[in-house]
Motif scaffolding. Structure first.
Motif, short mmCIF file in Angstrom:
data_model
loop_
_atom_site.label_atom_id
_atom_site.label_comp_id
_atom_site.label_asym_id
_atom_site.label_seq_id
_atom_site.Cartn_x
_atom_site.Cartn_y
_atom_site.Cartn_z
N ARG A 207 44.86 43.78 25.76
CA ARG A 207 45.27 42.52 26.36
C ARG A 207 46.17 42.68 27.59
O ARG A 207 46.10 41.87 28.52
N HIS A 208 47.01 43.70 27.62
CA HIS A 208 47.91 43.83 28.76
C HIS A 208 47.16 44.15 30.05
O HIS A 208 47.67 43.91 31.15
N TYR A 209 45.96 44.68 29.94
CA TYR A 209 45.17 44.93 31.15
C TYR A 209 44.62 43.63 31.75
O TYR A 209 44.36 43.57 32.95
N LEU A 210 44.43 42.62 30.92
CA LEU A 210 43.84 41.37 31.41
C LEU A 210 44.82 40.57 32.28
O LEU A 210 44.39 39.79 33.13
N THR B 100 37.82 50.51 33.96
CA THR B 100 37.84 51.22 35.24
C THR B 100 38.68 50.43 36.22
O THR B 100 38.70 49.19 36.20
N LEU B 101 39.41 51.13 37.07
CA LEU B 101 40.29 50.50 38.03
C LEU B 101 40.08 51.10 39.41
O LEU B 101 39.76 52.29 39.54
N ARG B 102 40.28 50.27 40.43
CA ARG B 102 40.23 50.76 41.80
C ARG B 102 41.14 49.91 42.65
O ARG B 102 41.16 48.67 42.51
N THR B 103 41.93 50.53 43.49
CA THR B 103 42.80 49.83 44.42
C THR B 103 42.69 50.47 45.79
O THR B 103 42.34 51.65 45.91
N THR B 104 43.02 49.71 46.80
CA THR B 104 43.00 50.24 48.16
C THR B 104 43.97 51.41 48.28
O THR B 104 45.11 51.34 47.82
N GLU C 182 40.55 46.03 41.88
CA GLU C 182 39.45 45.67 40.99
C GLU C 182 39.69 46.24 39.60
O GLU C 182 40.19 47.37 39.46
N ARG C 183 39.33 45.47 38.59
CA ARG C 183 39.36 45.95 37.21
C ARG C 183 38.06 45.54 36.54
O ARG C 183 37.60 44.42 36.72
N ARG C 184 37.49 46.47 35.77
CA ARG C 184 36.28 46.19 34.99
C ARG C 184 36.56 46.66 33.56
O ARG C 184 36.87 47.83 33.34
N LEU C 185 36.44 45.76 32.62
CA LEU C 185 36.78 46.07 31.23
C LEU C 185 35.63 45.67 30.32
O LEU C 185 35.04 44.60 30.48
N ARG C 186 35.32 46.54 29.36
CA ARG C 186 34.33 46.26 28.33
C ARG C 186 35.01 46.47 26.98
O ARG C 186 35.61 47.51 26.74
#
Length: 327
Positions: free
Chosen positions: A164-167, A124-128, A110-114
């Motif tokens: 942009r590289h996070y998208l 914020t990032l989250r991975t298994t 998951e990624r959440r970007l503002r």
């Protein structure tokens, strides 16, 4: 075919509602507060009458590079929220006696970007298997927090502001939408026109990555504004890995375009020794931004929890409360 119909149905339902993007408060789960209203299922518009966005031809050919440039041009100087949900589940085969037991494993990312209009951003990032992490950047530098079992690690760096590289938009378009024959139609929502790009055959870029597997039940759908902003997309497909069934789904959504605020998190102030400094959100004109009704609030960042429920990826172009233009 059943999976394709399921993706289309879920997308149509999602078109009717808008949920605010979670501000990333510790352990907060993105929640929908809007009432879902019925809407008509999208209908195809004759190809000769379409005037699709850059990178999308009326005959269904998609040029990822041209669409990518138009997408970033549409976001330039505008605030927005973005979320990505990726899910890969493996249903392992087993002996008949173990058929009743669950042999499935699931990996989630998951990624959440503002992003503020002035380019500052908060991710914020989250991975298994990982406890998550966060990134904040403004004109003073880029700050990273990595959560570990024994605490959190922090680091800071300078450099140009660039979210942009996070998208991973270039990778997503090239991998899932680089085709010559997508199905095009238009969807009208709240007085705006969105172009629906629907792909049912996996592109070569994807099949080349699965040289020993056969991809089945492929469905990829994107909703694009006339100026090229990819407001939402969803991808889903299956393949066999030896005797195991692998299901992949991906959802990406841009929300609250032009109506998103970004604040400096407390952990950055502690890292820099400035416990009172905050980043003031601004509008493209440079004036302090306000938060309209229904827009995202500037809640502290944290790690969102995984989405629960169906395995089918969902996406939707926004309603009026999302802000932005459907040009």
């Amino acid at each position: 075919m059943v999976r394709r119909l399921a993706v289309v149905a879920v997308l149509a339902v999602a078109l009717a509602g808008c949920s605010a993007l979670s501000g990333g408060g510790g352990g907060a789960t993105p929640a929908s507060t809007d009432t879902v209203t019925p809407m008509a299922v999208p209908t195809d518009t004759p190809v000769e009458t379409l005037s699709p966005p850059p990178g999308v031809a009326p005959n269904g050919s998609v040029a990822p590079g041209a669409l990518l440039r138009a997408h970033y041009a549409a976001l330039d100087g505008r605030s927005f929220g973005w979320r990505l949900d990726y899910r890969r589940s493996v249903e392992a085969s087993g002996p008949p006696a173990a058929a009743a037991a669950s042999n499935a494993t699931v990996d989630v990312a998951e990624r959440r970007l503002r992003v503020a209009a002035n380019g500052s951003y908060r991710l914020t990032l989250r991975t298994t298997g990982a406890t998550g992490g966060a990134v904040y950047a403004d004109d003073t530098g880029t700050y990273t927090r990595t959560a570990r079992a024994n605490g959190s690690a922090y680091r800071s760096a300078g450099g140009e502001l660039d979210y942009r590289h996070y998208l991973r938009t270039a990778q997503t378009l090239g991998r899932y939408f680089s085709v010559e024959a997508a199905t095009l139609s238009t969807v009208e929502r709240d007085g705006r026109t969105y172009y629906r790009v629907h792909v049912t055959h996996p592109p070569r870029a994807l099949t080349n990555g699965h040289a020993k597997q056969t991809i089945t039940d492929y469905a990829a759908t994107a909703y694009v504004t006339r100026d090229g902003l990819i407001r939402a997309l969803a991808v889903e497909y299956e393949y066999r890995l030896r005797d195991d069934l692998v299901t992949v789904s991906l959802r990406s959504e841009f929300r609250a375009v032009g109506a998103t605020t970004v604040t400096r998190p407390e952990w950055v102030a502690e890292l820099t020794g400035d416990r009172t400094a905050t980043a003031t959100p601004t509008t493209p004109s440079g004036t302090p931004a306000t938060t309209p009704s229904g827009a995202q609030t500037a809640a502290p960042a944290g790690t969102p929890t995984a989405a629960t429920g169906a395995e089918t990826a969902t996406a939707r172009p926004p309603t009026a409360t999302d802000g932005g233009s459907g040009r």
